[in-house]
Design an enzyme around this catalytic site. Sequence first.
Site: not given
Length: 261
Positions: A17, A19, A101, A103, A171, A177, A217
């Site tokens: 991904n 992003k 996701h 985010e 996730e 991140g 990560s």
Amino acid sequence: MKLAANGASLMFFVGGNWKCNGTKDSISKLVFDLNSAQLESDVDVVVAPPFLYIDQVKNSLTDRIEVSAQNCWTGKGGAFTGEISVEQAKDLGCKWVILGHSERRHVIGENDEFIGKKAAYALSQGVGVIACIGELLQDREAGKTFEVCFQQLKAYADALPSWDNVVIAYEPVWAIGTGKVATPEQAQEVHAALRDWLTKNVSAEVASKTRIIYGGSVNGSNSSDLAKKEDIDGFLVGGASLKGPEFATIVNSVTSKKVAA
């Protein structure tokens, strides 16, 4: 390797991904590195560039690697300023779309039902769904990891016409991140619980044939240990997917899975 109900092993799946990262030049370099990489053959490899660069990537990337969209609308195109339809992504050659996701959930504000609608529509158009779920740090600290993940999984289950062409990506939000990564044991515990939930709430067949991949990560240093776990069927990779050689290392961690089997 984990066996599906028919006795066949589940194909390892690694998604990258990208992003909201990249320029024409940096993406050209990344594609060059990916095209040059030696990748194990028994892995489905997918990358998700920003929408603006999908055409560039599709036209220059080896056919060995499939292309995914990072998001899509809940239905056909129309008067939806700024949105991208599944049909448009498919027109550019996308075989997959990443949905749910963290985010999109926690920064953009998408809820479970909205994400479920997107997933159902994408599947209806023949595009595979990388269905993301995962808990926040406060959820984990409150002992609500399973509760949150099951609720998000149920929203997909309630909406999906079929589980064919669906990959679940677990996730943990606290590991995305941040440099923090769930231990192989923590990840395996959740993956096993998700498979058990599918067995009890969907079917044993869906539970055995649906790939559950880990994201948060993941990098070239930890992917081998994670891959050894029975219920981890691959990875959804963020930052490390922007580095061609490291992404190749993660793809090739499938060899650890074979050794562990």
